[in-house]
Each structure stands twice: as structure tokens, then as C-alpha cells.
Design a protein around this motif. Structure first.
Motif, PDB file in Angstrom:
ATOM      1  N   GLU A  63       0.795  -1.227   0.000  1.00 36.94           N
ATOM      2  CA  GLU A  63       0.000   0.000   0.000  1.00 36.94           C
ATOM      3  C   GLU A  63       0.828   1.277   0.000  1.00 36.94           C
ATOM      4  O   GLU A  63       0.414   2.280  -0.563  1.00 36.94           O
ATOM      5  CB  GLU A  63      -0.954  -0.002   1.198  1.00 36.94           C
ATOM      6  N   THR A  64       1.985   1.270   0.639  1.00 39.59           N
ATOM      7  CA  THR A  64       2.735   2.524   0.780  1.00 39.59           C
ATOM      8  C   THR A  64       3.960   2.617  -0.122  1.00 39.59           C
ATOM      9  O   THR A  64       4.457   3.722  -0.356  1.00 39.59           O
ATOM     10  CB  THR A  64       3.188   2.751   2.231  1.00 39.59           C
ATOM     11  N   ALA A  65       4.461   1.485  -0.605  1.00 35.55           N
ATOM     12  CA  ALA A  65       5.679   1.520  -1.429  1.00 35.55           C
ATOM     13  C   ALA A  65       5.516   0.774  -2.745  1.00 35.55           C
ATOM     14  O   ALA A  65       6.489   0.551  -3.458  1.00 35.55           O
ATOM     15  CB  ALA A  65       6.861   0.954  -0.646  1.00 35.55           C
ATOM     16  N   ALA A  66       4.296   0.369  -3.059  1.00 29.01           N
ATOM     17  CA  ALA A  66       3.980  -0.272  -4.333  1.00 29.01           C
ATOM     18  C   ALA A  66       4.772  -1.555  -4.597  1.00 29.01           C
ATOM     19  O   ALA A  66       5.132  -1.845  -5.739  1.00 29.01           O
ATOM     20  CB  ALA A  66       4.154   0.711  -5.486  1.00 29.01           C
ATOM     21  N   ALA A  67       5.000  -2.328  -3.539  1.00 31.69           N
ATOM     22  CA  ALA A  67       5.583  -3.656  -3.767  1.00 31.69           C
ATOM     23  C   ALA A  67       4.575  -4.460  -4.582  1.00 31.69           C
ATOM     24  O   ALA A  67       3.391  -4.465  -4.276  1.00 31.69           O
ATOM     25  CB  ALA A  67       5.880  -4.345  -2.439  1.00 31.69           C
ATOM     26  N   ARG A  68       5.035  -5.121  -5.640  1.00 28.38           N
ATOM     27  CA  ARG A  68       4.107  -5.875  -6.487  1.00 28.38           C
ATOM     28  C   ARG A  68       4.190  -7.371  -6.238  1.00 28.38           C
ATOM     29  O   ARG A  68       3.244  -8.108  -6.466  1.00 28.38           O
ATOM     30  CB  ARG A  68       4.344  -5.586  -7.964  1.00 28.38           C
ATOM     31  N   ARG A  69       5.354  -7.834  -5.777  1.00 27.12           N
ATOM     32  CA  ARG A  69       5.548  -9.253  -5.457  1.00 27.12           C
ATOM     33  C   ARG A  69       6.375  -9.323  -4.185  1.00 27.12           C
ATOM     34  O   ARG A  69       7.405  -8.671  -4.066  1.00 27.12           O
ATOM     35  CB  ARG A  69       6.273  -9.974  -6.591  1.00 27.12           C
ATOM     36  N   LEU A  70       5.899 -10.134  -3.241  1.00 30.45           N
ATOM     37  CA  LEU A  70       6.594 -10.313  -1.977  1.00 30.45           C
ATOM     38  C   LEU A  70       6.971 -11.782  -1.851  1.00 30.45           C
ATOM     39  O   LEU A  70       6.111 -12.660  -1.990  1.00 30.45           O
ATOM     40  CB  LEU A  70       5.703  -9.887  -0.814  1.00 30.45           C
ATOM     41  N   GLU A  71       8.244 -12.030  -1.609  1.00 31.53           N
ATOM     42  CA  GLU A  71       8.730 -13.392  -1.461  1.00 31.53           C
ATOM     43  C   GLU A  71       9.123 -13.658  -0.019  1.00 31.53           C
ATOM     44  O   GLU A  71       9.528 -12.746   0.707  1.00 31.53           O
ATOM     45  CB  GLU A  71       9.925 -13.643  -2.382  1.00 31.53           C
ATOM     46  N   LEU A  72       9.012 -14.916   0.361  1.00 32.13           N
ATOM     47  CA  LEU A  72       9.371 -15.370   1.697  1.00 32.13           C
ATOM     48  C   LEU A  72      10.078 -16.707   1.506  1.00 32.13           C
ATOM     49  O   LEU A  72       9.512 -17.616   0.899  1.00 32.13           O
ATOM     50  CB  LEU A  72       8.093 -15.535   2.520  1.00 32.13           C
ATOM     51  N   ALA A  73      11.307 -16.804   1.969  1.00 28.48           N
ATOM     52  CA  ALA A  73      12.054 -18.055   1.863  1.00 28.48           C
ATOM     53  C   ALA A  73      12.460 -18.495   3.259  1.00 28.48           C
ATOM     54  O   ALA A  73      12.830 -17.669   4.102  1.00 28.48           O
ATOM     55  CB  ALA A  73      13.287 -17.873   0.984  1.00 28.48           C
ATOM     56  N   HIS A  74      12.371 -19.796   3.501  1.00 26.19           N
ATOM     57  CA  HIS A  74      12.801 -20.343   4.791  1.00 26.19           C
ATOM     58  C   HIS A  74      13.493 -21.674   4.544  1.00 26.19           C
ATOM     59  O   HIS A  74      13.234 -22.355   3.539  1.00 26.19           O
ATOM     60  CB  HIS A  74      11.619 -20.512   5.756  1.00 26.19           C
ATOM     61  N   ALA A  75      14.365 -22.040   5.440  1.00 25.78           N
ATOM     62  CA  ALA A  75      15.091 -23.298   5.305  1.00 25.78           C
ATOM     63  C   ALA A  75      14.119 -24.469   5.304  1.00 25.78           C
ATOM     64  O   ALA A  75      13.143 -24.487   6.066  1.00 25.78           O
ATOM     65  CB  ALA A  75      16.094 -23.458   6.445  1.00 25.78           C
ATOM     66  N   VAL A  76      14.386 -25.439   4.448  1.00 23.89           N
ATOM     67  CA  VAL A  76      13.620 -26.678   4.467  1.00 23.89           C
ATOM     68  C   VAL A  76      13.824 -27.295   5.857  1.00 23.89           C
ATOM     69  O   VAL A  76      14.934 -27.322   6.372  1.00 23.89           O
ATOM     70  CB  VAL A  76      14.097 -27.632   3.353  1.00 23.89           C
ATOM     71  N   GLY A  77      12.763 -27.721   6.457  1.00 21.15           N
ATOM     72  CA  GLY A  77      12.835 -28.259   7.813  1.00 21.15           C
ATOM     73  C   GLY A  77      12.339 -27.281   8.860  1.00 21.15           C
ATOM     74  O   GLY A  77      12.043 -27.680   9.987  1.00 21.15           O
ATOM     75  N   ASN A  78      12.233 -26.016   8.522  1.00 19.72           N
ATOM     76  CA  ASN A  78      11.711 -25.024   9.454  1.00 19.72           C
ATOM     77  C   ASN A  78      10.189 -24.997   9.300  1.00 19.72           C
ATOM     78  O   ASN A  78       9.607 -24.119   8.668  1.00 19.72           O
ATOM     79  CB  ASN A  78      12.329 -23.649   9.183  1.00 19.72           C
ATOM     80  N   ASP A  79       9.560 -26.011   9.876  1.00 19.14           N
ATOM     81  CA  ASP A  79       8.118 -26.183   9.719  1.00 19.14           C
ATOM     82  C   ASP A  79       7.317 -25.017  10.289  1.00 19.14           C
ATOM     83  O   ASP A  79       6.293 -24.621   9.724  1.00 19.14           O
ATOM     84  CB  ASP A  79       7.666 -27.494  10.356  1.00 19.14           C
TER      85      ASP A  79
END
Length: 192
Positions: free
Chosen positions: A134-150
Motif C-alpha cells: 500500500e505505501t511503497a507499491a511492492a508488487r511481489r513479496l517473497e518469503l524463503a525459509h530453510a527446508v525443515g523449518n516447519d
């Protein structure tokens, strides 16, 4: 869109029971911000999945300097998650540009033990993701986490970040081997 429009500006986000406040030199946590960062780095879960590099006061001071600079430059929005009642530190959520001109941002988070298990990471992640759109016009947001971090995987899913695949040998914490990571993402137009 210009990078001026894609700028993260310091703000405070109120979640009711928690308040997201910018990490910077002005942040004053009960008991001291530097001791709180040193204690967070010592938590075994945080140290395993998201080493902070704030294990001693000079490193914590350096972290605050980097956060302050990143806010000033508008390239990272790093928030301390604090308890609304007493102001103590609960965790962290941060959104930073991976490709500012393209509107691609990455989000990450961690919580201290007392704050886990009540949906706070999910709510903070949604609030900061929405703020970035809403404030900075991010169009795609990614989230990555280590496999195993359930636990992190569950937060991503509850926050509306769809699983997109496994990134093989994609990330390495200092002094460790490369980790596989799960990639989750949400688009600005996805339902909130």
C-alpha cells in the motif's frame, strides 16, 4: 515506477496486542535495545534458523546502525515487534527490496520464545506485507525459509504466501553449508 515511490518510510503499525516499531537508534526497549538484541541472538531456535549476528553489544550496535541507514535510504523496513502492554521485545519482521525498480521485495521474521504460538508472526507478516504494497507499491513479496523449518512454513501459508517450490542450495549462513529453502510468495493483487 521510480525508486522514490518505492521507498519504505518509518512508521508504526499497531496490531492491538503488539506494536511494530522501526528498528533504529531511536528505539528504546525496556531493559535496553542492545541487551534485547543480544538475548534474542542467544535463543537456540533463532540461532539455528535465523542467526542474528548480534551476539555481543558491539554487534548489536552495528545492527541498529545498519537498520537506521536502511530506513533512511528507504530500502528496508525492519520492525521490532513489541508487546503493546509493556513494550518488551517479542520479535522482528522486516521487508527489504530484492529488486526495487521491479517492485520485488522479500520478507522475514523471528519471534522470541514467549511470543511463539499465538499467531503473532503471521499477523505481523501480513501487516508489514500489506504496508509494503500500500505505501511503497511492492508488487511481489517473497518469503524463503530453510527446508525443515516447519514453523516458518506454517507462518508463510497462514499469511497467504503460496508455496512455489524448493530452491536448492540457495542460502548459507556464515560458517555453514548451503541450505535448501522453500520459496513462498504473494502478489499485490492477491486477496488479503
Amino acid at each position: 515506477m521510480s525508486t522514490d515511490q518505492r521507498t519504505f518510510r518509518r512508521t508504526v503499525l499497531d496490531l492491538g496486542d503488539a506494536v511494530l516499531r522501526p528498528w533504529d537508534r531511536a528505539l528504546d526497549l525496556p531493559g535496553g535495545t542492545v541487551p534485547a538484541l543480544v538475548a534474542a541472538a542467544a535463543d537456540p531456535v533463532i540461532a539455528h534458523w535465523n542467526p542474528l549476528g548480534t551476539a555481543d553489544p558491539p554487534a548489536a550496535e552495528s545492527y541498529l546502525d545498519r537498520c537506521d541507514t536502511a530506513w533512511t535510504e528507504g530500502r528496508t523496513g525492519a520492525f521490532a515487534i513489541t508487546d503493546a502492554a509493556d513494550g518488551t521485545l517479542c520479535g522482528n519482521v522486516a521487508l527489504f527490496w530484492r529488486d526495487r525498480e521491479d517492485g520485488l521485495a522479500m520478507i522475514g521474521y523471528w519471534l522470541l520464545p514467549a511470543a511463539r504460538g499465538r499467531g503473532l508472526a503471521t499477523r505481523a507478516t501480513v501487516a508489514v506485507a500489506r504496508w509494503g504494497v500500500e505505501t511503497a507499491a511492492a508488487r511481489r513479496l517473497e518469503l524463503a525459509h530453510a527446508v525443515g523449518n516447519d514453523a516458518s512454513c506454517h507462518v508463510a501459508e497462514r499469511a497467504g504466501f503460496r508455496y512455489e517450490g524448493t530452491l536448492r542450495a540457495s542460502y548459507r549462513h556464515p560458517g555453514r553449508e548451503y541450505n535448501d529453502e522453500h520459496l513462498h510468495a504473494r502478489l499485490a493483487g492477491d486477496a488479503w
